[in-house]
Design an enzyme around this catalytic site. Structure first.
Site, short mmCIF file in Angstrom:
data_model
loop_
_atom_site.label_atom_id
_atom_site.label_comp_id
_atom_site.label_asym_id
_atom_site.label_seq_id
_atom_site.Cartn_x
_atom_site.Cartn_y
_atom_site.Cartn_z
CG ASP A 166 56.50 39.17 62.95
OD1 ASP A 166 55.55 39.03 62.68
OD2 ASP A 166 57.50 39.85 62.30
CG ASP A 178 50.83 36.97 57.31
OD1 ASP A 178 51.65 36.04 56.56
OD2 ASP A 178 51.10 37.13 58.65
CG LEU A 222 39.52 36.54 48.97
CD1 LEU A 222 39.53 35.05 49.09
CD2 LEU A 222 38.46 37.32 49.78
CG MET A 223 46.26 36.67 48.82
SD MET A 223 47.40 35.92 47.82
CE MET A 223 48.92 36.12 48.41
NE ARG A 227 56.88 29.96 63.60
CZ ARG A 227 58.12 30.03 63.35
NH1 ARG A 227 59.04 29.43 63.99
NH2 ARG A 227 58.61 30.81 62.40
CE LYS A 237 55.31 40.93 59.95
NZ LYS A 237 56.66 40.13 59.78
CE LYS A 261 50.82 33.73 58.90
NZ LYS A 261 52.21 34.08 59.07
NE ARG A 292 47.07 45.07 50.03
CZ ARG A 292 48.27 45.53 49.62
NH1 ARG A 292 49.21 46.11 50.58
NH2 ARG A 292 48.57 45.78 48.33
CG ASP A 346 52.43 38.99 60.93
OD1 ASP A 346 52.16 39.48 62.18
OD2 ASP A 346 52.82 38.33 60.47
#
Ligand code: BES
Ligand code: ZN
Ligand code: ZN
Length: 497
Positions: free
Chosen positions: A338, A279, A177-178, A342, A268, A256, A277, A261
């Site tokens: 960015d 994240d 998946l990551m 959180r 970034k 998360k 990808r 991102d």
């Protein structure tokens, strides 16, 4: 040599280093048995072809036995090394994982489709080494490496072998998946992939919540990040009811799930941005841990929560200085778009409290500062609970996917609560100083539960060559530690309330 078997089999055998350098190496029991089968030829060949095999080094022999045209002997290092108190892991297990991975890859390079693996006295570790060591993300290439299926050599320890396969497949699911590109694993695709993996378990219910549900939940912080993207957000909720009683307080995992991102308006730099990808690594590891817990039929209840979205710059995106309202009513000034993880987690952590949790454990690729602090050696754990810490720590010694405790001092809280327009700022006021700690202090503002741990997994997100049994790429760490932790929790009947 005549090959009689239709299917070609390779064999991976471990061998221990001798205590003294010049002494003869010591076979495992499978090695001994094979050597007897070939009338001592293996021992003889090994002794004539050079000094004893060092840890992780291999020798290949062809034509020794008709059932196994190729045999790879691999160095296991010292026998009975046990737990290394400086390294905080079980060295025997780590040595077996590394050696078996090297051996299996060698068989794969020889294009032999099947490999039998010496359990090396710990079939779970051997299976993990084989299944983790052979994994590679091949999906989108026309030319693929040959698929090879590792099997246990001999009939002892079959159950432990299967357990190792299940643990490793769990980590490989997170790696998949990551690693997958962000245009393939969008929030909805992520949720559907996990749903499909859990489809056949009667103990599991999966809810894929849409944007309208997220809005009714008043998850304003999560939504503020999601609205910058054309891709709709998803809140994934998994309910695994493995416990004796469905009312037993569950372990709640939160991950998360930023499927890409870009940084948003606080964009970034473009170099290396493709790694973002991954994240959603927190969501990937916690969801994969639940898939694994279900496969192992662990006797406890687990809830999995994953806020999934993209962080993109657009006319609708958060702007630096915007103020948003989280589910618990706290207002947050978004000083850096960015620092989006959180914001998602704030709302998901508030929601986690609805389940009367036994413990809340969240995982997140939250801060680059975590990588600066520990690199890929260990996941950083920020926790308010010594009980939770000891379970995570003990689990990590066994899995070799280590954790290291980090502080949740009031010192850091002050740096996020001193904010001009809102209750909290989403960055610490001394910008980069203690970045992983100020992020954890921020999350703490959304937790009232007595047993909570935040795992910052940026440092362990990907592997170059540090973990010898993982190829280069997204690592899926610390999935096995989360599974082992859940397994230990299911054995701990102590009332923690
Ligand atoms: N997803 C990143 C953290 C990250 C960094 C993951 C490197 C993987 C590799 C996170 O959303 C982020 O950008 N954090 C910022 C926070 C800062 C703006 C306070 C960071 O670490 O720079
Ligand atoms: Zn970010
Ligand atoms: Zn991020």
């Amino acid at each position: 040599m005549v090959i009689t078997s239709v299917i070609q089999y390779g064999l991976v055998l471990g061998i221990y280093s001798s205590e003294k350098d010049e002494g003869a190496a010591q076979f495992t029991s499978a090695g001994d048995a094979f050597d007897r089968l070939v009338s001592g030829k293996l021992r003889e060949l090994l002794s004539v072809c050079g000094p004893p095999l060092k840890k992780g080094k291999t020798r290949v022999f062809h034509g020794l036995h008709q059932d196994f045209p190729s045999v790879v002997v691999v160095g296991l290092g010292k026998k009975d090394a046990g737990v290394n108190d400086h390294e905080n892991w079980n060295e025997d297990k780590e040595n077996i994982r590394a050696a078996v991975a090297v051996g299996c890859r060698q068989i794969q390079d020889l294009e032999i489709p099947c490999v039998e693996v010496d359990p090396c006295g710990d079939a779970q570790a051997a299976a993990e080494g084989a299944v983790l060591g052979l994994h590679e993300y091949n999906e989108l290439k026309q030319k693929k490496k040959p698929v090879i299926t590792p099997q246990l050599h001999g009939s002892a320890e079959r159950e432990a072998w299967q357990k190792g396969v299940t643990y490793a497949e769990g980590q490989n699911l997170a790696r998949y998946l990551m690693e997958a590109p962000a245009n393939y694993i969008t929030p909805i695709k992520f949720a559907e992939h996990i749903e499909q993996k859990l489809r056949n378990f009667s103990t599991v219910k999966v809810h894929i919540r849409a944007e309208s549900w997220i809005a009714t939940q008043q998850m304003g912080a999560f939504l503020s990040v999601a609205k910058g993207s054309a891709e709709p957000p998803v809140f994934l909720e998994i309910n695994y009811a493995g416990g004796a009683n469905t009312n037993d307080s569950p372990l709640v995992f939160v991950g998360k799930g930023v499927t890409f991102d870009s940084g948003g308006i606080s964009l970034k730099p473009s170099s290396g941005m493709d790694a973002m990808r991954a994240d959603m690594g927190g969501a990937a590891t916690v969801c994969s841990a639940i898939v694994t817990a279900a496969a192992l039929n662990l006797p406890l209840n687990i809830i999995g929560l994953a806020p999934l979205c993209e962080n993109m710059p657009s006319g609708k995106a958060n702007k630096p200085g915007d103020v948003v309202r989280a589910k618990n009513g706290k207002t947050i000034q978004v000083d850096n778009t960015d620092a989006e993880g959180r914001l998602l987690l704030a709302d998901a952590l508030c929601y986690a409290h609805n389940f009367n949790p036994r413990a809340i454990v969240n995982a997140a690729t939250l801060t680059g500062a975590m990588d600066v602090a520990l690199g890929s050696a260990a996941t950083g754990v920020f926790t308010n609970s010594p009980w939770l810490w000891s379970h995570l720590y003990e689990a990590s010694i066994v899995t070799g996917d280590r954790v290291w405790r980090m502080p949740l001092f009031e010192h850091y809280t002050k740096q996020v609560t001193d904010c001009p327009l809102a209750d909290l700022s989403n960055i610490g006021k001394y910008s980069r100083a203690g970045g992983a700690c100020t992020a954890a202090a921020f999350l703490k503002e959304f937790v009232t539960a007595p047993h909570w741990a935040h795992l910052d997994i940026v440092g362990v997100m990907s592997n170059k060559d540090e973990v010898p049994y993982l190829r280069k790429g997204m690592a899926g760490r610390p999935t096995r530690t989360l599974v082992e932790f859940a397994a230990r929790l299911s054995q701990d009947s102590r009332n923690t309330k």
